[in-house]
Design an enzyme around this catalytic site. Structure first.
Site, PDB file in Angstrom:
ATOM      1  N   LYS A  11       0.830  -1.209   0.000  1.00  0.00           N
ATOM      2  CA  LYS A  11       0.000   0.000   0.000  1.00  0.00           C
ATOM      3  C   LYS A  11       0.864   1.258   0.000  1.00  0.00           C
ATOM      4  CE  LYS A  11      -3.551  -0.156   2.665  1.00  0.00           C
ATOM      5  NZ  LYS A  11      -4.374  -0.149   3.900  1.00  0.00           N
ATOM      6  N   GLY A  29      -5.068  -4.551   5.648  1.00  0.00           N
ATOM      7  CA  GLY A  29      -4.500  -5.656   4.901  1.00  0.00           C
ATOM      8  C   GLY A  29      -5.238  -6.964   5.088  1.00  0.00           C
ATOM      9  N   ARG A  30      -5.628  -7.280   6.322  1.00  0.00           N
ATOM     10  CA  ARG A  30      -6.283  -8.564   6.597  1.00  0.00           C
ATOM     11  C   ARG A  30      -7.697  -8.615   6.058  1.00  0.00           C
ATOM     12  NH1 ARG A  30      -5.545  -5.224  10.639  1.00  0.00           N
ATOM     13  NH2 ARG A  30      -7.134  -4.705  12.188  1.00  0.00           N
ATOM     14  N   GLU A  86      -5.046  -9.944  14.788  1.00  0.00           N
ATOM     15  CA  GLU A  86      -4.687  -8.542  14.571  1.00  0.00           C
ATOM     16  C   GLU A  86      -5.860  -7.635  14.912  1.00  0.00           C
ATOM     17  OE1 GLU A  86      -1.204  -7.865  11.316  1.00  0.00           O
ATOM     18  OE2 GLU A  86      -3.165  -7.117  10.735  1.00  0.00           O
ATOM     19  N   LYS A  93       9.123  -3.388  13.567  1.00  0.00           N
ATOM     20  CA  LYS A  93       9.654  -2.831  12.314  1.00  0.00           C
ATOM     21  C   LYS A  93      10.602  -1.675  12.595  1.00  0.00           C
ATOM     22  CE  LYS A  93       5.641  -3.868   9.371  1.00  0.00           C
ATOM     23  NZ  LYS A  93       4.613  -3.270   8.486  1.00  0.00           N
ATOM     24  N   GLU A 145      10.085  -5.855   3.796  1.00  0.00           N
ATOM     25  CA  GLU A 145      10.190  -7.223   3.302  1.00  0.00           C
ATOM     26  C   GLU A 145       9.803  -7.307   1.828  1.00  0.00           C
ATOM     27  OE1 GLU A 145       8.705  -7.669   7.657  1.00  0.00           O
ATOM     28  OE2 GLU A 145       8.448  -6.269   5.977  1.00  0.00           O
ATOM     29  N   HIS A 188      -4.120 -36.374  14.052  1.00  0.00           N
ATOM     30  CA  HIS A 188      -2.900 -37.117  14.348  1.00  0.00           C
ATOM     31  C   HIS A 188      -1.796 -36.183  14.842  1.00  0.00           C
ATOM     32  CE1 HIS A 188      -4.348 -40.938  12.583  1.00  0.00           C
ATOM     33  NE2 HIS A 188      -5.096 -40.115  11.860  1.00  0.00           N
TER      34      HIS A 188
END
Length: 526
Positions: free
Chosen positions: A212, A269-270, A356, A502, A218, A387
């Site tokens: 954005k 973002g999410r 978040e 960050k 990253e 399992h």
């Protein structure tokens, strides 16, 4: 007029705490259990159904949850959000992700722009671009068609779109709508990018950079990693790169990209899978028509969330049962358990969506919240999880509520009768058995074989995981998280908790450290 009150100040919450608890080891046994399964469910859109029979609720508790929904004005607050009011108080922003998949209320004008028209324009732009890629009008330097697409992003720019792509890849193959294979690069760990690039035909690949701000460390690091790889192969990165970004970022209107598609600050973002963040990669991979079906499923489920009757609003009901479990029963964790391999990354996406949004210790006004808020979320597809960690779910000291998802048919039609039943029947038999085993338990004179039961779960069922039902499923959880935030009186739409690390990482890279930060930097040879 809306009243924004903390949960522990409401009369309905006090009444809820006094209500007699439901013991599933009694309620779910025998024919009474069968009656609960038939009674306690709410239809969703796209053929889905939310069943909460194996939750610690009865008519009395449901009545009190309905009173809580009314006192906390949950639907009114949702309508306020849809009308474009400033719901994200931390950042003083609108919250507009529902607007990417349709309009439920009046026009929302922000920054002088009709936002529904803006989102639709971006979807149309992406669709037109995708069709040019398929036709070969947009091609590589040799005039050859692009056959692969790689998304470069992290957090909400990766988790949601990746989960949705994986969810539909086999469906698309079976229905011959897989246009381009998609891959994803997210981790700044160079092994992530290297592994993807080694499996990618670089000359025939498009790369979508999603940021954005255009400054995400990253993502920009991985973008450069990819550009260097393209250059080493004698390819011009500008002929292979796309951007999904804001109109004011350094990536917008940049000659280094074939095209740019835009998002804005009003979608976290999410919550961004239904925006250009998910739209570009999913439209290229499956075709714009399939992405439109996902949006249709989300929009239909968004409509259901407006229903004021709690027993006809699956999102609000799921949310309030979760609040009851968190704040009355004291359960700290929720397991998301899809009995569908296609949903293998869905729990990871829901971890970000829920944790978040709900991971707040202050209310929307910055005042301390004196009660627990969002739960810890984890999960894995069944039957794999059986399992792995189901031992703790069945016999551990902590009771962990569960949310199952199951479908009656698989996506591909490929299935064989093996030892008297198909693989899909075996899968469905397992989820049915687990729900009852968790609820009812089993007594045994050997303590190691004793199951206490009374371990609650819900299940969302459907005929098949399709684009539309996938969209409805995603909307269900987005709106569930929204309603829980309203109930807790927190801001579910900012995420300051991701920022501090960050800032310190940049100090480490600039060698501006002392004390413990300096020593840990030395330990890791930074």
């Amino acid at each position: 007029m809306l009243n924004w009150n903390n949960l522990d100040t409401t009369r309905a919450f006090e009444e809820l705490k006094k209500a007699e608890k439901v013991d599933l080891t009694k309620a779910m046994v025998g024919e009474s259990g069968g009656e609960r399964v038939r009674k306690y469910h709410v239809p969703m859109s796209a053929g889905l159904d939310y069943n909460f029979a194996a939750k610690n609720v009865d008519d009395n508790i449901l009545e009190k949850l309905a009173a809580l929904a009314e006192e906390q004005q949950l639907v009114d607050k949702y309508e306020s959000l849809l009308n474009g009011d400033i719901i994200n108080t931390g950042e003083k922003r609108h919250v507009l992700h529902q607007l990417t998949r349709g309009q439920l209320k009046g026009d929302v004008i922000a920054d002088g722009v009709n936002k529904r028209a803006f989102y639709k324009e971006q979807q149309d732009h992406i669709a037109a671009f995708a069709k040019k890629v398929y036709s070969g009008e947009i091609s590589n330097e040799k005039g050859e068609k692009f056959t692969e697409v790689v998304q470069i992003g992290i957090g909400g720019s990766d988790l949601g779109p990746r989960a949705l792509y994986i969810a539909l890849e086999n469906w698309a193959r079976a229905h011959q709508t897989l246009k381009m294979r998609a891959r994803f690069i997210s981790n700044v760990d160079p092994d992530d990018a290297a592994a993807v690039l080694n499996a990618t035909d670089l000359a025939h690949a498009l790369f979508i950079v999603v940021s954005k701000s255009g400054t995400t460390l990253e993502t920009l690091t991985n973008e450069t990693f990819v550009k260097n790889a393209l250059t080493r192969e004698g390819l011009n990165p500008a002929k292979h790169m796309l951007a999904v970004t804001s109109e004011t970022s350094p990536l917008a209107k940049n000659e280094g990209y074939l095209a740019a598609f835009f998002m804005d600050d009003y979608i976290g973002g999410r919550y961004s899978s239904s925006s250009a963040v998910g739209g570009a990669v999913l439209s290229l991979a499956f075709g714009p028509e399939v992405f439109a079906e996902i949006l249709d499923g989300m929009h239909e489920e968004d409509k259901l969330a407006l229903n004021r009757n709690l027993l006809e609003n699956p999102e609000m009901l799921d949310a309030l049962i979760g609040v009851y479990e968190r704040n009355v029963l004291g359960y700290q964790t929720t397991a998301v358990l899809p009995y569908s391999q296609a949903l293998s990354r869905f729990p990871a996406h829901l971890q970000q969506l829920d944790m978040e949004s709900g991971g707040k210790s202050v209310n929307r006004f910055g005042e301390p919240a004196d009660y627990p808020t969002g739960p810890i979320i984890f999960g894995e597809p069944g039957t794999n999880g059986q399992h792995s960690f189901y031992q703790l779910l069945h016999q551990g000291k902590n009771i962990i509520p569960m949310q199952f998802v199951g479908f009656r048919s698989n996506q591909t039609g490929m299935d064989d009768v093996i030892e008297g039943s198909t693989s899909q029947e075996k899968l469905c038999a397992n989820v049915a058995a687990q729900i009852v085993a968790f609820a009812c338990g089993r007594d045994n004179e050997n303590p190691n074989k004793r199951f206490s039961g009374n371990r609650p779960s819900s299940i969302i069922t459907g005929d098949q995981l399709t684009p539309k039902s996938l969209g409805a499923l995603l909307s269900h959880f987005e709106n569930k998280v929204m309603f829980q935030g309203f109930t807790w009186n927190i801001n579910s739409f900012d995420q300051e908790g991701v920022q501090l690390g960050k800032v310190l990482a940049k100090k480490v890279l600039a060698h501006e450290t002392d004390g413990a930060l300096a020593e840990y930097s030395k330990l890791l040879n930074v």
